[in-house]
Enzyme design. Structure first.
Site, PDB file in Angstrom:
ATOM      1  N   HIS A   9     -11.114  -3.588   2.621  1.00 57.61           N
ATOM      2  CA  HIS A   9     -11.151  -3.281   4.055  1.00 57.61           C
ATOM      3  C   HIS A   9     -12.044  -2.091   4.375  1.00 57.61           C
ATOM      4  O   HIS A   9     -12.193  -1.752   5.550  1.00 57.61           O
ATOM      5  CB  HIS A   9      -9.726  -3.025   4.539  1.00 57.61           C
ATOM      6  N   ASP A  10     -12.596  -1.443   3.359  1.00 64.31           N
ATOM      7  CA  ASP A  10     -13.475  -0.284   3.581  1.00 64.31           C
ATOM      8  C   ASP A  10     -14.941  -0.593   3.302  1.00 64.31           C
ATOM      9  O   ASP A  10     -15.795   0.287   3.473  1.00 64.31           O
ATOM     10  CB  ASP A  10     -13.067   0.886   2.669  1.00 64.31           C
TER      11      ASP A  10
ATOM     12  N   GLU B 125      -6.260   3.968  -6.113  1.00 67.26           N
ATOM     13  CA  GLU B 125      -7.592   4.097  -5.500  1.00 67.26           C
ATOM     14  C   GLU B 125      -8.076   5.525  -5.741  1.00 67.26           C
ATOM     15  O   GLU B 125      -7.399   6.485  -5.378  1.00 67.26           O
ATOM     16  CB  GLU B 125      -7.524   3.833  -3.995  1.00 67.26           C
TER      17      GLU B 125
ATOM     18  N   ASP C 106      -3.183   4.674  -2.288  1.00 67.67           N
ATOM     19  CA  ASP C 106      -4.306   5.139  -1.482  1.00 67.67           C
ATOM     20  C   ASP C 106      -4.777   6.528  -1.929  1.00 67.67           C
ATOM     21  O   ASP C 106      -3.952   7.444  -2.074  1.00 67.67           O
ATOM     22  CB  ASP C 106      -3.788   5.212  -0.036  1.00 67.67           C
TER      23      ASP C 106
ATOM     24  N   ASP D 198       0.860  -1.178   0.000  1.00 69.30           N
ATOM     25  CA  ASP D 198       0.000   0.000   0.000  1.00 69.30           C
ATOM     26  C   ASP D 198       0.899   1.232   0.000  1.00 69.30           C
ATOM     27  O   ASP D 198       1.967   1.224   0.613  1.00 69.30           O
ATOM     28  CB  ASP D 198      -0.892   0.006   1.250  1.00 69.30           C
TER      29      ASP D 198
HETATM   30  C1  GLC Z   1      -8.369   4.896   1.709  1.00 77.27           C
HETATM   31  C2  GLC Z   1      -8.203   3.639   2.528  1.00 77.27           C
HETATM   32  C3  GLC Z   1      -8.915   3.811   3.823  1.00 77.27           C
HETATM   33  C4  GLC Z   1      -8.277   4.955   4.564  1.00 77.27           C
HETATM   34  C5  GLC Z   1      -8.248   6.227   3.715  1.00 77.27           C
HETATM   35  C6  GLC Z   1      -7.292   7.220   4.279  1.00 77.27           C
HETATM   36  O1  GLC Z   1      -9.671   5.123   1.346  1.00 77.27           O
HETATM   37  O2  GLC Z   1      -8.643   2.539   1.794  1.00 77.27           O
HETATM   38  O3  GLC Z   1      -8.898   2.652   4.602  1.00 77.27           O
HETATM   39  O4  GLC Z   1      -8.989   5.218   5.735  1.00 77.27           O
HETATM   40  O5  GLC Z   1      -7.825   5.981   2.407  1.00 77.27           O
HETATM   41  O6  GLC Z   1      -5.972   6.800   4.125  1.00 77.27           O
END
Ligand code: GLC
Length: 562
Positions: A337-338, A265, A207, A99
């Site tokens: 995980h979200d 992402e 991320d 990540d």
């Molecule tokens: C992304 C991650 C999430 C995190 C956020 C801030 O969306 O997937 O888990 O809380 O970024 O880093």
């Protein structure tokens, strides 16, 4: 197909290290734990393992708040453990993707500690500092420099009392946003990324990477009702220099290296933007995570949960399949995980859990794009029965609860939304066996194990040839062995049907017809009768007597050659 397109026939598995396997009894998963489960992942057949962050972190957002990019948090192990993981994974033909969290750091990162020391700090400009809104006193209500909200409730600005200036954090106040306008920030990030690649890792999941470029004018945005008086932080995304930054990163980090995987992402990304981000000729990223299909049951924000409308889901997937057909590439995911567990969200986690989990997996994996499996999805793991607010751990849920209760919302209503959409649903420990803590830890797990681990676990699934696990193994194998799965074109069928998901894939003379019944009742299977003479490649029931009717949550994949 060139070698740099290898990821088109690959399947990625996501591990949330905190919840996967504990090796030392502290109740928190770790890297040695992941190493001990590599044989399991190899048997599943996956090509790539993406690890959520394991770097040094105060764990305000479970590692998405990094205080040292070059080291591993002691809770997860050591750098030597990571070297061992990379080596052991490579021996098994599995690539490791880390990540990369560089929209923000932790407020405990040395860069921010320096920046916060005062306006004269050489690192001050590495973050976003601004005086209060014109004519307002620092700290007064509404004096924040912009009306932006934090993704974790409240304003996206926190006042630094010492200097009287605010710093920006689109996430928690312990996650200050880096200022990518500053070239020294970008160079420091690229150097860090190169060091990880030199260490042997095979790419990055980036991320919220479309947040790194912000409109430097920092305008106010329209207030979103669910965040009033603030604006949805997603509006800040895809600023004017986003493509420039990603192309620069590509030149500085990835150029000349082979067989890596990069996935950005990107909340709120549109198809048109995604095509630009993933067009190989532009050299930005291999694929993006878009959010349209996982926002589809949200009303005014994620806590306003709406029933799934299948036609809307199909329309969304259909648009993305068409939009990235000629240029660019899709990623495919239900879970991470979200997100809440898909079998609880779009399937049936009761009577038809196994049928619906297999159906959901089949429909997703047979699309064009690179599928991602989130730990436990291959078992049909479900949402968790959180009884009270004390059972939750996630900062997003806890902050939302506090804000909603303070605003006078009904407690049961707020808890109901957390139970349905909360991120902790994905974060309960991996269910390895039926023992006390599901084989996850010998200690006390940091978040409770789902009591249904007594039935839903790896050991039971391995022993049952009809398990969700064996079905996922077959799906992954199919992507490796059937070129039409990876490379075929895509045509949606029955777009107006509220019950059945149907599409055709074609490559040369080979065609696949994929069906999924999204209901617990029988449903008409459209043109399936015309496929009755074709090979039934995969399904979740015995061969049908009546090809024209789908049984509850039934899925079928027909294959015709010539
Ligand atoms: C992304 C991650 C999430 C995190 C956020 C801030 O969306 O997937 O888990 O809380 O970024 O880093």
């Amino acid at each position: 197909m060139t070698d740099d397109q290898w990821f088109k026939s690959a399947v990625v598995y996501q591990v949330y290290p905190r919840s996967f396997q504990d090796s030392d009894g502290d109740g928190i998963g770790d890297v040695p734990g992941v190493i001990s489960r590599l044989d399991y992942l190899q048997q599943l057949g996956i090509d790539v393992l993406w690890l959520s962050p394991i770097y040094t972190s105060p764990q305000d957002d479970n590692g998405y708040d990094i205080s040292d990019y070059q080291d591993i948090d002691p809770v997860f192990g050591t750098l030597a453990d990571v070297d061992e993981l990379v080596a052991q994974a490579h021996t098994r033909g599995i690539r490791i993707v880390m990540d990369l969290v560089v929209n923000h750091t932790s407020d405990e990162h040395a860069w921010f500690v320096d920046a916060r020391s005062g306006p004269e700090s050489a690192k001050r400009d590495w973050y976003w500092w601004r005086p209060p809104r014109d004519g307002m006193e620092a700290g007064a209500p509404g004096a924040e420099p912009t009306n932006w909200g934090s993704a974790f409730s409240g304003p996206a600005w926190t006042l630094d009392e010492a200097s009287g200036e605010y710093y920006l954090h689109l996430f928690s106040r312990k996650q200050p946003d880096l200022n990518w306008e500053n070239a020294a920030v970008r160079e420091a990030v690229y150097a860090m990324m190169r060091r990880w690649l030199e260490r042997g890792v095979d790419g990055f999941r980036m991320d919220v990477i479309n947040f790194i470029s912000k409109d430097p004018a920092l305008p106010d945005y329209p207030v979103s009702p669910s965040r009033a008086p603030y604006a949805e932080p997603g509006q800040v995304s895809c600023g004017p220099r986003i493509h420039e930054f990603l192309q620069e990163m590509h030149r500085a980090v990835f150029a000349g290296r082979d067989a890596l995987l990069t996935v950005g992402e990107m909340p709120g990304v549109t198809i048109e933007e995604a095509r630009l981000f993933t067009d190989p000729e532009r050299a930005e990223v291999d694929m993006v995570f878009q959010f349209e299909h996982v926002d589809i049951d949200h009303g005014d924000g994620k806590w306003d949960v709406r029933p799934l409308q299948l036609t809307a889901l199909k329309a969304s997937f259909g648009r993305w399949q068409a939009g990235l057909a000629e240029r660019g590439w899709n990623s495919l995911y239900w879970n991470n995980h979200d997100q809440p567990r898909v079998v609880s969200r779009f399937g049936d986690d009761g009577e038809h859990r196994v049928h619906s989990a297999k159906m959901l997996g089949t429909v997703l994996h047979l699309h064009r794009g690179t599928p991602y499996v989130y730990e436990g999805e291959e078992l049909g793991m479900t949402n968790a029965p959180f009884a009270a607010i004390e059972d939750f751990r996630d900062i997003e849920s806890l902050n939302h609860y506090a804000a909603a209760i303070a605003a006078g919302q009904d407690q049961d209503h707020v808890l109901g939304a957390l139970r349905t959409m909360g991120r902790d649903n994905a974060r309960t420990p991996m269910q390895w066996d039926g023992s006390a803590h599901a084989g996850f830890t010998t200690g006390t797990p940091w978040i409770a194990v789902n009591p249904n681990h007594a039935e839903i676990n790896v050991e039971a699934a391995r022993a049952d040839p009809d398990s969700v696990l064996h079905h996922y193994r077959r799906l992954i194998e199919l992507r490796h062995t059937e070129p039409v799965v990876a490379h075929g074109d895509f045509e949606m069928r029955m777009a107006d049907d509220e019950h059945v998901y149907a599409f055709v894939r074609r490559l040369g003379d080979v065609a696949l017809f994929v069906l999924g019944n999204f209901t617990g009742a029988e449903a008409a299977a459209g043109e399936a009768a015309e496929w009755a003479d074709a090979e039934l490649l995969l399904g979740n029931y015995d061969a049908p007597q009546d090809h024209g009717t789908l049984r509850p949550w039934e899925t079928r994949v027909y294959r015709r050659d010539g």
